[in-house]
Write an enzyme that holds these catalytic residues in place. Structure first.
Site, PDB file in Angstrom:
ATOM      1  N   GLU A   1       0.722  -1.220  -0.082  1.00 24.97           N
ATOM      2  CA  GLU A   1      -0.299  -0.275  -0.006  1.00 24.97           C
ATOM      3  C   GLU A   1       0.881   1.146   0.356  1.00 24.97           C
ATOM      4  O   GLU A   1       0.013   2.332  -0.859  1.00 24.97           O
ATOM      5  CB  GLU A   1      -0.934   0.112   1.489  1.00 24.97           C
ATOM      6  CG  GLU A   1      -2.517  -0.807   1.145  1.00 24.97           C
ATOM      7  CD  GLU A   1      -1.506  -2.876   1.242  1.00 24.97           C
ATOM      8  OE1 GLU A   1      -0.679  -2.687   1.968  1.00 24.97           O
ATOM      9  OE2 GLU A   1      -2.790  -3.080   1.644  1.00 24.97           O
TER      10      GLU A   1
ATOM     11  N   HIS B   1     -11.889  -4.031   9.667  1.00 27.35           N
ATOM     12  CA  HIS B   1     -12.280  -3.503   7.964  1.00 27.35           C
ATOM     13  C   HIS B   1     -13.399  -2.839   8.102  1.00 27.35           C
ATOM     14  O   HIS B   1     -14.436  -2.894   7.202  1.00 27.35           O
ATOM     15  CB  HIS B   1     -12.860  -4.904   7.883  1.00 27.35           C
ATOM     16  CG  HIS B   1     -10.946  -5.749   7.505  1.00 27.35           C
ATOM     17  ND1 HIS B   1     -10.567  -5.978   8.206  1.00 27.35           N
ATOM     18  CD2 HIS B   1     -11.034  -6.016   6.374  1.00 27.35           C
ATOM     19  CE1 HIS B   1      -9.519  -6.784   7.528  1.00 27.35           C
ATOM     20  NE2 HIS B   1      -9.746  -6.719   6.228  1.00 27.35           N
TER      21      HIS B   1
HETATM   22  C1  LIG Z   1      -2.843  -4.444   4.848  1.00 25.95           C
HETATM   23  C2  LIG Z   1      -3.590  -5.188   4.060  1.00 25.95           C
HETATM   24  N1  LIG Z   1      -3.906  -4.934   2.841  1.00 25.95           N
HETATM   25  C3  LIG Z   1      -4.637  -5.577   2.055  1.00 25.95           C
HETATM   26  C4  LIG Z   1      -5.598  -6.275   2.686  1.00 25.95           C
HETATM   27  C5  LIG Z   1      -6.818  -7.514   1.787  1.00 25.95           C
HETATM   28  N2  LIG Z   1      -5.923  -8.807   2.261  1.00 25.95           N
HETATM   29  C6  LIG Z   1      -6.228  -9.631   2.665  1.00 25.95           C
HETATM   30  S1  LIG Z   1      -5.526 -11.267   2.068  1.00 25.95           S
HETATM   31  C7  LIG Z   1      -5.182 -10.813   1.295  1.00 25.95           C
HETATM   32  C8  LIG Z   1      -3.427 -11.713  -0.095  1.00 25.95           C
HETATM   33  C9  LIG Z   1      -3.034 -12.299   1.838  1.00 25.95           C
HETATM   34  O1  LIG Z   1      -2.358 -12.845   0.672  1.00 25.95           O
HETATM   35  P1  LIG Z   1      -0.903 -14.164   1.391  1.00 25.95           P
HETATM   36  O2  LIG Z   1      -0.789 -13.397   2.830  1.00 25.95           O
HETATM   37  O3  LIG Z   1      -1.111 -15.243   0.687  1.00 25.95           O
HETATM   38  O4  LIG Z   1      -2.113 -15.009   2.384  1.00 25.95           O
HETATM   39  P2  LIG Z   1      -3.019 -15.854   2.264  1.00 25.95           P
HETATM   40  O5  LIG Z   1      -4.885 -15.395   1.647  1.00 25.95           O
HETATM   41  O6  LIG Z   1      -3.059 -16.601   0.721  1.00 25.95           O
HETATM   42  O7  LIG Z   1      -3.542 -17.047   3.331  1.00 25.95           O
HETATM   43  C10 LIG Z   1      -5.409  -9.241   0.846  1.00 25.95           C
HETATM   44  C11 LIG Z   1      -4.854  -8.429  -0.111  1.00 25.95           C
HETATM   45  C12 LIG Z   1      -5.188  -6.531   4.202  1.00 25.95           C
HETATM   46  N3  LIG Z   1      -6.117  -7.118   4.036  1.00 25.95           N
HETATM   47  N4  LIG Z   1      -4.554  -5.626   4.825  1.00 25.95           N
END
Ligand SMILES: Cc1ncc(C[n+]2csc(CCOP(=O)(O)OP(=O)(O)O)c2C)c(N)n1
Ligand SMILES: Cc1ncc(C[n+]2csc(CCOP(=O)(O)OP(=O)(O)O)c2C)c(N)n1
Ligand SMILES: [Mg+2]
Ligand SMILES: [Mg+2]
Lengths: 341, 324, 324, 341
Positions: free
Chosen positions: B60, B129
């Site tokens: 971000e 959220h």
């Molecule tokens: C700082 C932040 N940016 C974006 C999000 C939205 N978001 C939630 S989970 C996710 C993907 C995370 O991917 P990963 O770390 O690979 O975890 P996975 O869901 O694959 O277990 C995103 C972009 C968030 N919760 N927090």
């Protein structure tokens, strides 16, 4: 990455000497500006606090020699050298440092915010690391607008620890942006050696993203210019590169820093690596006479005095004009003025 | 007049802005291939290409900073931050860079960027959220802050925000995305900084923005049954805000209630009240009251969250109290 | 009574807290070997060791997040952020983690950390090294916010902040560091949330905090020459703030002026005014006025900065206006 | 880093089978909890949105088997598995997901914030990457308090792009903290493959900081447990390590995600890598009978039903109690209640 095939220092002909002399002029311009500011700061004529780039001039002079006016740079708290080498208005620079209305930032920014958009100098920055993402976005814009320009992010070795470093390296590599990362590695972040702040080398980090990296003597302007010319061309056609310049922070973190935390021997040894001394030595070896060098110094001193004199004579900024410039061309509500007092 | 959903209005505004100006780009997490976590940019990558609709890594701070750099270099970036709660990660780019660049560089260049982000609760999304953090941005000289309450203003304000030369934080409400509303066929742009009067009334002025506007309207309907005629002002823009319209309404009704979903303490309502307690002092026939969220994080449980959110009943009670 | 500088009082408070409780640690950029950019932690690494006074890399987000994790794991970290402007980089740690942990984990554990940071202008440090951003933190449920105006309260409030079980944003004013003041010999702790009345007066209440307290006191002296007796309330704590003391003062004087150095719009003063325009409405004999910074970034030039900062003259003018 | 010398899967004796059976129990517990939540979510009984760890259970089971109750973990939005394997109260877990006053977070946190401090589970986290610095601080506390515990940071491959990742890796390496980084690399960050988000591998990044890294099959719980046992011991005595577990996100980003963006063949192939299937196959090969496995499943199902029933019967949280818990033990001002309305 292949090595640069030409180097001004390595050359022996007339051209090489002329090129190095032009770089020398840039070094002297930066040095004399910084020294002038140092004096005026000691005299209380420059407000706020300033971070001088004395000892690091060769990075600015060498890299900027490889850029076009359309190329953009984002700089740091130690940004005078970058700004001057990129060709910002010298009158506007001194007027800004002296907080005049004729300053590039109309006296609102000062040393840590000098900028000249007309020459692609997107601003010094008071936030360590912030210039990285500004340069990233600028590179993205260049590519989207297909204008063949590149962006350059300058940063210190201390900034290597900021999270933004990682985010920007990743995105630059991922998107193959025309973005050159220039690290001015002077071994210090404020009052602590960066060896005690970093568990990694920039070379090692660069390898992770697959961004070609080269570390060079940042105090030899001929070396910097030769590498920069080569690398800038690569950035323009292929994508991101990292140029790490090993350099020296001579006057401490900020002007007035007594550097008691530093080994006196280390400090004393700095003069051997003086970028101006190195370049002057090379020029002499090339047969350029002492007079040519002192002419440059004299001419630049006069130029600077003119800028200082103009700045001193210039009016102070007006509060109402500043208030009106927070938003673009808008007559905005001024809470404290209207109903209030 | 056509009916359109709030989310669709945003999508249409993005699409129209991109068609009208090739320097407009979209950048954010999952905005391109997925069309946005909530679908705001659906179809735009297909229409305008991957060069102008850009999926970023989960970074971000860098994406927001890149928007600033791009805006200084000839583009008009519209960045999306998936939840307003994550703007905690882009404060430097917004506050120290975007907001100040024009001023601190002496007006050399402005920063024409928009940061879109949804705020608000009601979905059981919990404390990280659901936050409404607009007061932070309204406090920062150089930023503009907008929060539309219905599809027509979502469209009109987003077009204005993208066209604006200065950085705009454009706040959507997650719970409004599915809302349907009438939108004029010619899709007018709505200037930033102008409030709208959604209901006229002589007895009390209720000022609100975003989803809280509907809470205020429901309260006004309830109050009308008691013979109390409430005027409902939709602020639309939070910074700059339309103090002339609010003052004029107060001057007619002599009573003021401010409603929002953000936490009451040090929230947007405080500024509106404080301003009216100064320039509107002589008009006041009763205390100025606020109806907003209590001083607690947004709770997960439906029951807690419902008690947390401002309700028409609490608005009506505030109106009765100031009229008493 | 002994005389002590503001900076020394902070140093003493840190030292005494560390001596009293081995779980107190200091963490930040240049806090250890250099003793802090402004010298607040000078000598503490020598006294308490490098394990408890920790220099970090230039990584604000991680150091603040680490303070949260350490606080959840048995320590009482005092983190330093060198300029309040850089808190833009630690918002997530403070707002989404520290502030919410106790609440969102059901009260399982609190987060006993302090984040110290200096705000304020007057040093010609420009737009990114002078901001007063306390209103942001006061708007976040779960955080406490403190801003001392003199050496005695700097000492007393910092001890209270470190002893507090919840996260406290402790704001110092750069321009006060060199200020000398009387400090009682027994160095009393000053509870969070309690204001102090620094001068009594019957005609108007002036509420301020931090450096603005001195602006208010100077104005009060000037006004006394005109026969206007101002009561000066030093808020000390911004969140929670002592609304009972402010209301009691207002109930005596029936006029209120709020002064701070932060930007007026959506600033701390707005909440104080808004609250008093509600619970103090019947006491008011004049508009409640604010004297604060205008809506612009903090400018570099001395002349601009002086015009920017609230002055005793502007405070006095506001008092005259509300009394008129 | 040397390789682990024992592996439960490799063993043939009684002990190995018993160890694997214990791990299998943990896998089943996580899986059945997730499946139960999935059903209740579809029925509208679980509010908000939830991210299930189905397909990734072996990481949680295997790593947590190597930890003591004093060791702390910081988790992610996909945190159920971590929490359950760390031994959080199952009744408190279901009560939390159903938003009851008896929930671990008293109904205030929900899925993305489950925590049980009494077992060192410092919380799931709705902010990608945030757990990293919390674990960093926890590791710092362990070292300062000399309590011989370690901290573990779980994170997804998508989180690798966050700036905090870099800051925490650097600080952990610099200070040699007892901190284990566990990456659950499932190939996805929301709706985009992480191969399109990252220009680097974790292995390459780890090398930059000199933090030993190993990538393993994260779906074979015996493999995870063997490596974790070894690495956790190293972390306890030597400093930070990175364990990258290659794993599978089966049910999409969040529950209800139809995964239309995903190759159907890839989805279909997931069952071959099912951690429960793999472990069951190994147990069968070791001579553990079908009955022993189904006994576990039956017993766990009953345990879960008891937790669900208790949660359903539990009272909803009270607003006033929540309001009083924002600060510790304080009667704070409630603006909207006092003077207001
Ligand atoms: C700082 C932040 N940016 C974006 C999000 C939205 N978001 C939630 S989970 C996710 C993907 C995370 O991917 P990963 O770390 O690979 O975890 P996975 O869901 O694959 O277990 C995103 C972009 C968030 N919760 N927090
Ligand atoms: C985000 C942020 N953190 C801290 C500072 C304070 N600060 C200013 S310069 C500096 C050191 C920077 O070191 P380096 O990047 O190596 O640059 P150098 O001063 O050596 O040129 C620090 C910590 C800052 N300005 N911004
Ligand atoms: Mg350095
Ligand atoms: Mg993933």
């Amino acid at each position: 990455m292949s090595e640069p095939t030409t180097s001004a220092a390595a050359g022996t002909g007339h051209n090489a000497a002329a090129e190095l002399l032009a770089l020398y002029r840039s070094l002297v311009l930066i040095r004399r500006c910084e020294e002038r500011l140092s004096t005026m700061f000691a005299d209380g004529e420059v407000p706020g606090f300033i971070h001088l780039s004395i000892g690091q001039e060769a990075v600015s002079a060498g890299v900027m020699a490889a850029l076009t006016p359309e190329d953009t740079i984002a700089s740091t708290h130690r940004g005078h050298g970058h700004a001057i080498a990129k060709g910002l208005s010298l009158d506007g620079f001194f007027a800004e440092l002296l907080a005049r209305d004729t300053g590039l930032c109309r006296g609102r920014g000062g040393s840590m915010h000098v900028a000249d958009m007309s020459v692609g100098m997107l601003g010094a920055n008071g936030i360590v690391g912030a210039g990285l993402s500004i340069a990233l976005g600028s590179a993205l814009a260049h590519r989207t607008l297909k204008n063949d320009a590149i962006a350059v992010a300058f940063f210190g070795d201390g900034a290597l620890a900021e999270g933004l470093m990682h985010e920007c390296l990743n995105m630059a590599a991922l998107w193959k942006l025309p973005l050159l990362f220039v690290c001015e590695n002077n071994g210090w972040g404020e009052f602590l050696p960066t060896s005690r702040q970093l568990s990694f080398s920039l070379e090692g980090l660069a390898a992770a993203y697959g961004i070609p990296h080269v570390a060079i003597d940042g105090n030899d302007v001929a070396v910097v210019a030769a590498h920069a010319a080569h690398i800038v061309a690569e950035v323009r056609s292929e994508g991101p590169r990292i140029l790490e310049c090993l350099t020296t922070r001579v006057r401490g973190h900020f002007e007035g820093d007594a550097q008691k935390y530093r080994d006196p021997d280390e400090l004393a040894a700095l003069s051997e690596r003086d970028p101006l001394g190195i370049a002057a030595g090379q020029l002499t070896a090339m047969g350029v006479g002492e007079a040519a060098l002192s002419d440059i110094t004299t001419e630049i001193a006069a130029r600077i005095e003119a800028a200082v004199a103009a700045a001193r004579a210039a009016p102070a900024p007006l509060f109402e004009a500043a208030m009106a410039d927070v938003y673009t061309g808008a007559q905005i509500r001024q809470p404290a003025r209207q109903g209030g007092v | 007049m056509a009916e359109m959903r709030y989310l669709r209005a945003i999508n249409q505004a993005l699409s129209d802005a991109m068609a009208a100006d090739p320097s407009v780009i979209l950048i954010g997490e999952d905005v391109a291939e997925a069309g946005g976590a909530f679908g705001a940019s659906r179809g735009l990558r297909e229409r305008f290409g991957a060069e102008r609709v850009i999926d970023t890594p989960i970074s971000e701070a860098a994406l927001a900073g890149a928007a600033v750099g791009a805006a200084l270099s000839g583009l008009r970036p519209v960045a999306e931050i998936m939840f307003m709660d994550f703007t905690t990660l882009v404060m430097d780019a917004l506050v120290n860079q975007a907001a100040k660049a024009r001023f601190m560089f002496g007006g050399q260049r402005s920063v024409p960027m928009v940061l879109r982000t949804p705020h608000g609760g009601g979905l059981g999304a919990g404390p990280q959220h659901s936050q409404c953090l607009e007061a932070w941005f309204a406090h920062v000289p150089g930023l503009k802050v907008v929060c539309p309450s219905d599809p027509a203003s979502a469209y009109g304000l987003l077009r204005a925000a993208i066209a604006d030369p200065d950085p705009v934080v454009f706040i959507e409400h997650k719970a409004l995305y599915a809302m349907k509303g009438e939108v004029p066929d010619d899709l007018p742009v709505i200037p930033l900084g102008q409030a709208g009067i959604l209901r006229e009334g002589r007895d009390v002025s209720i000022v609100a923005y975003g989803a809280a506007v509907h809470t205020a309207l429901t309260a006004a309907t309830q109050l009308a049954e008691e013979g109390i005629e409430a005027e409902v002002v939709d602020l639309r823009s939070i910074q700059p805000w339309d103090e002339a319209t609010v003052l004029a309404s107060l001057s007619r009704t002599h009573h003021l209630v401010v409603v929002h979903e953000a936490v009451e303490a040090f929230g947007v309502g405080a500024e509106i009240v404080a301003r009216m307690a100064d320039i509107g002092f002589d008009e006041l026939d009763g205390p100025i009251l606020r109806v907003a969220a209590p001083f607690m994080p947004v709770p997960f449980s439906k029951g807690l969250e419902t008690a947390y959110l401002p309700s028409p009943e609490r608005v009506a009670a505030a109106v009765r109290r100031t009229l008493a």
